[in-house]
Motif scaffolding. Structure first.
Motif, mmCIF file in Angstrom:
data_model
loop_
_atom_site.group_PDB
_atom_site.id
_atom_site.type_symbol
_atom_site.label_atom_id
_atom_site.label_comp_id
_atom_site.label_asym_id
_atom_site.label_seq_id
_atom_site.Cartn_x
_atom_site.Cartn_y
_atom_site.Cartn_z
ATOM 1 N N ASP A 251 0.844 -1.197 0.000
ATOM 2 C CA ASP A 251 0.000 0.000 0.000
ATOM 3 C C ASP A 251 0.878 1.245 0.000
ATOM 4 O O ASP A 251 1.649 1.474 0.930
ATOM 5 C CB ASP A 251 -0.909 -0.006 1.238
ATOM 6 C CG ASP A 251 -1.864 1.178 1.248
ATOM 7 O OD1 ASP A 251 -2.224 1.654 0.150
ATOM 8 O OD2 ASP A 251 -2.249 1.627 2.352
ATOM 9 N N PRO A 253 0.907 5.242 0.153
ATOM 10 C CA PRO A 253 0.073 6.410 0.476
ATOM 11 C C PRO A 253 0.004 7.400 -0.687
ATOM 12 O O PRO A 253 0.952 7.535 -1.456
ATOM 13 C CB PRO A 253 0.789 7.030 1.691
ATOM 14 C CG PRO A 253 1.594 5.916 2.272
ATOM 15 C CD PRO A 253 2.017 5.076 1.101
ATOM 16 N N LEU A 254 -1.124 8.094 -0.783
ATOM 17 C CA LEU A 254 -1.340 9.047 -1.867
ATOM 18 C C LEU A 254 -0.283 10.154 -1.868
ATOM 19 O O LEU A 254 0.213 10.553 -2.921
ATOM 20 C CB LEU A 254 -2.736 9.672 -1.757
ATOM 21 C CG LEU A 254 -3.106 10.692 -2.856
ATOM 22 C CD1 LEU A 254 -3.059 10.036 -4.223
ATOM 23 C CD2 LEU A 254 -4.491 11.282 -2.577
ATOM 24 N N GLU A 255 0.088 10.635 -0.672
ATOM 25 C CA GLU A 255 1.087 11.713 -0.604
ATOM 26 C C GLU A 255 2.449 11.259 -1.128
ATOM 27 O O GLU A 255 3.198 12.042 -1.712
ATOM 28 C CB GLU A 255 1.229 12.238 0.824
ATOM 29 C CG GLU A 255 1.639 11.210 1.875
ATOM 30 C CD GLU A 255 0.455 10.519 2.532
ATOM 31 O OE1 GLU A 255 0.633 9.971 3.637
ATOM 32 O OE2 GLU A 255 -0.633 10.540 1.944
ATOM 33 N N SER A 256 2.759 9.980 -0.956
ATOM 34 C CA SER A 256 4.017 9.444 -1.481
ATOM 35 C C SER A 256 3.962 9.337 -2.994
ATOM 36 O O SER A 256 4.945 9.606 -3.687
ATOM 37 C CB SER A 256 4.315 8.074 -0.874
ATOM 38 O OG SER A 256 4.554 8.185 0.520
#
Length: 283
Positions: A251, A253-256
């Motif tokens: 998974d 993260p969107l910010e990554s």
């Protein structure tokens, strides 16, 4: 020159050994959980040459292996044709920059395994070949005098921005330093080699290149196509890493995705356009 070519082909061979074993070698093991020195539970991959690396890092390693097999093929092709044009020589050294970065990550970042001596051999061969080829390029008169009349402020600014892009690691480093707590994604490792390579080498050399181009120095012009080729390589590697990580169920993260993945891919695309334009000025 022939001896250097032989060394380059040897590097291609070593990449194939590292890449193919990294991707396809299996021991039939399963994932298992261990506790790191900070008392956190970390899931290890448990299979293949990367058995004792975390699942997250294995996704990164395998994704990089896939891309580096392609880079190795291209490197071999440019080794064969590099004597025909200085343009090929610059791209050739740019590809070798990516290979040296790959070898550094393997030898310093992967948990000790049976390929360790191969990693060391690849690192050593890449490093010394890089030094020899770069010296050869610097000595040659291969830059068109037309560049002296061109304003390359855009390219210089891009090199500076590209160098500063590695500052995205600071939000991971600074909180750890100020609080004294372990890094959130340090997992089973003692440090992150990428931080050292990016902040200690990539950042200063890209800043220096940008400044040298602004000052219209020949050495700056010679560094541009090499470093642009490297950025292109990194952009493709990031794509490969995330494809493999996603296929493994990691998974992200969107910010990554936005901060670390998308930004490097965009930089790689811009670098490709700039490099095509810049190589026109190579004799």
């Amino acid at each position: 020159m022939k001896k250097l070519n032989y060394l380059c082909y040897f590097i291609v061979f070593l990449i194939f050994v590292c890449g193919l074993v990294g991707i396809f070698y299996t021991t039939g093991g399963d994932r298992f959980t261990v506790e790191n020195i900070y008392g956190e539970s970390i899931e290890l991959y448990g299979d293949g040459i990367y058995a004792y690396n975390s699942v997250f890092v294995v996704g990164v390693n395998k994704g990089t292996d896939y891309v580096m097999l392609i880079v190795a093929i291209l490197f071999g092709i440019f080794t064969a044709i590099r004597s025909k044009s200085s343009k090929y020589k610059f791209v050739h050294v740019g590809l070798l920059t990516g290979i040296l970065y790959y070898a550094s990550c393997l030898v310093f970042g992967v948990t000790f395994n049976r390929l360790f001596l191969v990693y060391v051999l690849l690192f050593s061969a890449s490093l010394f070949t890089y030094i020899l080829l770069l010296c050869e390029l610097i000595k040659e008169k291969n830059i068109s005098e037309e560049l002296n009349s061109k304003s390359l402020k855009g390219t210089a600014l891009f090199m500076i921005v590209s160098g500063c892009s590695v500052l995205v690691w600071l939000p991971f480093i600074i909180p750890t330093i100020t609080t004294g707590q372990p890094m959130s994604h340090i997992e089973i490792y003692t440090t992150e080699p990428t931080f050292v390579l990016d902040l200690g080498i990539i950042l200063p050399i890209y800043l220096a290149c940008g400044i040298l181009v602004l000052k219209r120095k020949a050495i700056g012009y010679k560094l541009v196509p090499i470093l642009l080729t490297f950025i292109i390589t990194i952009g493709v590697i990031v794509i490969g890493q995330n494809i493999v990580q996603t296929s493994m169920g990691v998974d992200i993260p969107l910010e990554s995705l936005i901060g670390l993945v998308f930004s490097f891919v965009v930089l790689g695309m811009i670098a490709l356009i700039l490099n095509i334009k810049f190589l026109k000025y190579i004799k």
